[in-house]
Motif scaffolding. Structure first.
Motif, PDB file in Angstrom:
ATOM      1  N   PRO A  28      41.913 -35.895  51.905  1.00  0.00           N
ATOM      2  CA  PRO A  28      42.654 -37.028  51.345  1.00  0.00           C
ATOM      3  C   PRO A  28      43.141 -36.722  49.935  1.00  0.00           C
ATOM      4  N   GLU A  29      44.072 -37.539  49.468  1.00  0.00           N
ATOM      5  CA  GLU A  29      44.454 -37.501  48.058  1.00  0.00           C
ATOM      6  C   GLU A  29      43.274 -38.019  47.251  1.00  0.00           C
ATOM      7  N   VAL A  30      42.813 -37.215  46.306  1.00  0.00           N
ATOM      8  CA  VAL A  30      41.672 -37.600  45.477  1.00  0.00           C
ATOM      9  C   VAL A  30      42.182 -38.048  44.110  1.00  0.00           C
ATOM     10  N   ILE A  31      41.982 -39.319  43.796  1.00  0.00           N
ATOM     11  CA  ILE A  31      42.409 -39.826  42.494  1.00  0.00           C
ATOM     12  C   ILE A  31      41.621 -39.143  41.388  1.00  0.00           C
ATOM     13  N   ALA A  32      40.312 -39.063  41.570  1.00  0.00           N
ATOM     14  CA  ALA A  32      39.443 -38.389  40.595  1.00  0.00           C
ATOM     15  C   ALA A  32      38.062 -38.258  41.200  1.00  0.00           C
ATOM     16  N   ARG A  33      37.281 -37.408  40.597  1.00  0.00           N
ATOM     17  CA  ARG A  33      35.865 -37.300  40.913  1.00  0.00           C
ATOM     18  C   ARG A  33      35.082 -37.737  39.676  1.00  0.00           C
ATOM     19  N   ASP A  42      39.117 -29.845  34.419  1.00  0.00           N
ATOM     20  CA  ASP A  42      39.624 -29.219  35.634  1.00  0.00           C
ATOM     21  C   ASP A  42      39.035 -27.814  35.693  1.00  0.00           C
ATOM     22  N   GLN A  43      37.808 -27.718  36.194  1.00  0.00           N
ATOM     23  CA  GLN A  43      37.106 -26.448  36.135  1.00  0.00           C
ATOM     24  C   GLN A  43      36.918 -25.789  37.499  1.00  0.00           C
ATOM     25  N   VAL A  44      37.006 -26.573  38.561  1.00  0.00           N
ATOM     26  CA  VAL A  44      36.602 -26.036  39.850  1.00  0.00           C
ATOM     27  C   VAL A  44      37.713 -26.094  40.887  1.00  0.00           C
ATOM     28  N   ASP A  45      38.295 -27.266  41.099  1.00  0.00           N
ATOM     29  CA  ASP A  45      39.106 -27.469  42.286  1.00  0.00           C
ATOM     30  C   ASP A  45      40.475 -28.074  42.027  1.00  0.00           C
ATOM     31  N   GLY A  46      40.943 -28.043  40.795  1.00  0.00           N
ATOM     32  CA  GLY A  46      42.262 -28.577  40.502  1.00  0.00           C
ATOM     33  C   GLY A  46      42.355 -30.078  40.492  1.00  0.00           C
ATOM     34  N   LEU A  47      41.199 -30.769  40.480  1.00  0.00           N
ATOM     35  CA  LEU A  47      41.173 -32.226  40.501  1.00  0.00           C
ATOM     36  C   LEU A  47      40.661 -32.772  39.177  1.00  0.00           C
ATOM     37  N   PRO A  48      41.120 -33.968  38.778  1.00  0.00           N
ATOM     38  CA  PRO A  48      40.620 -34.553  37.531  1.00  0.00           C
ATOM     39  C   PRO A  48      39.164 -34.994  37.681  1.00  0.00           C
ATOM     40  N   TRP A  49      38.410 -34.765  36.634  1.00  0.00           N
ATOM     41  CA  TRP A  49      37.007 -35.191  36.573  1.00  0.00           C
ATOM     42  C   TRP A  49      36.861 -36.158  35.424  1.00  0.00           C
TER      43      TRP A  49
END
Length: 406
Positions: free
Chosen positions: A185-190, A207-214
């Motif tokens: 799915p589209e991930v807004i953030a973790r 953005d250290q691991v998977d290109g997603l905002p934390w």
């Protein structure tokens, strides 16, 4: 906005997201919690609208049975056979992570509930892959919320066996049976709920691991509601020590360490609050005069007036003590308990010992240190103050919804 929250059926797995569900409802959004087992009743008592996505089954008991002997009840066997999931069931214990049976049995019901509810967004806990699959099936984005202060998928420390976003035979079987499209799915953030000094975020949008905002978030403990007894509101003249083994450890590992702790504390001039079910005390024997057995009393009722908490290392229990600035003695049992203990010791907010080798003298020595050496209470206070500066669940949710709308 209609938000579907998905969570596995355990106190330590679902309770951490309750404050975010409350925040969403208070902000005027329609919410629905998809879970099963004891959490249906627990969620309802927390004032939440809850749907049972696997009714008529005790999925925790099924998980224990399947993990130890790969046997099933006739009801579960029929459920799997009717859906062509028997082969996935047989393979999953080797590759599906510790909560594989939750994914296998709760995904269909969660998708059906989300579709009927008309969910615009799925919020799921990191350890509940059902949320990811539900979002893909519904074609909506997700907000992934960490529910533990002991690990996070940002640094890889959450992997108790596997990455919950990896594809495997179980996921493939569910996709085929439920016609779930490929992909994620589209991930807004973790969301990372850990204090920065215990591995959490120092800055936003890491953005250290998977290109997603934390994003960071304050861990606000929810341990259940209760009528708070008057004694719990008063700080006692002598130190108050809380003792608990949680809800899972007594079933999985027994209560031998509890007996040791109770005996050890009997010699101290302290007030002991023993938060344990009556059935868990069967082997403990008669309790000393300084021990008050309170049953399933939420930790938040007495931690604010406590000087020490002795526990099993459950993440929610660990986080509650951090939130209230209370030093800890951790006797870690299994799963991520040792990781919680390691973080507690490394940060200097407590001590730890293997519960299989714990004895009375060891507990007494540790308690003396934790009560007498100010470094532990100083460190616990520092973490409490640090957590207080992190964004609240309400502000994190609003940020996520702003990103969703934008």
């Amino acid at each position: 906005m209609r938000i579907l929250f998905t969570a596995a059926p355990g106190y330590g797995l679902m309770f951490p997201i309750v404050p975010m569900v409350w925040a969403a409802r208070a902000a005027g959004h329609e919410v629905l919690v998809a879970t099963t087992g004891e959490m249906v009743d627990a969620g309802a008592r927390a004032g939440l609208p809850v749907v049972d996505v696997f009714p008529g089954h005790d999925v925790w008991a099924e998980l224990l049975r399947a993990t130890t002997s790969q046997e099933t009840t006739p009801e579960l066997k029929k459920y799997l056979e009717e859906r062509g999931l028997t082969e996935a069931f047989e393979k999953a214990p080797r590759s599906g992570g510790p909560f594989w049976l939750f994914t296998l049995t709760m995904t269909e019901g969660s998708i059906d509930a989300g579709r009927a509810f008309g969910a615009d967004l799925v919020v799921h806990t990191t350890d509940h892959a059902t949320g990811r699959l539900t979002a893909v099936a519904l074609g909506v984005p997700v907000l992934e919320v960490g529910n533990r202060v002991s690990w996070s998928s940002r640094d890889g420390s959450f992997r108790i066996g596997r990455n919950f976003y990896d594809e495997d035979d179980l996921t493939a079987a569910l996709r085929a049976h439920l016609a779930i499209p490929d992909g994620v799915p589209e991930v807004i953030a973790r969301i990372d709920p850990r204090p920065p000094s215990m591995g959490g975020l120092v800055e936003d949008d890491v953005d250290q691991v998977d290109g997603l905002p934390w994003w960071p978030m304050r861990f606000v403990p929810f341990n259940g509601g209760s009528a708070v007894p008057e004694w719990a509101l008063q700080r006692p003249e002598r130190p108050r020590i809380g003792v608990t083994l949680g809800t899972v450890v007594p079933v999985m590992s027994g209560t031998s360490s509890l007996s040791v702790v109770v005996e050890a504390l009997s010699e101290f001039d302290v007030d002991v609050v023993l938060a344990a079910k009556e059935t868990d005390l069967a082997d403990v024997g008669s309790l000393p005069d300084n021990v008050r057995a309170v049953g399933f009393l939420p930790l938040s009722a007495f931690l604010p007036t406590s000087s020490l908490l002795i526990h099993h290392g459950g993440s929610g229990t660990t986080a509650a003590a951090l939130h209230y600035g209370v030093p800890q003695l951790v006797l870690p049992a299994f799963a991520d308990n040792p990781m919680s203990a390691e973080r507690v010791v490394d940060r200097g907010v407590g001590l730890s010992h293997d519960p299989t080798t714990v004895d009375v003298e060891m507990v007494r020595a540790a308690v003396r240190r934790l009560l007498d050496e100010p470094a532990f209470s100083d460190a616990a206070r520092e973490v409490r103050e640090e957590m207080a500066t992190q964004p609240s669940p309400a502000s994190v949710l609003e940020r996520a919804l702003s990103a969703f709308r934008g």
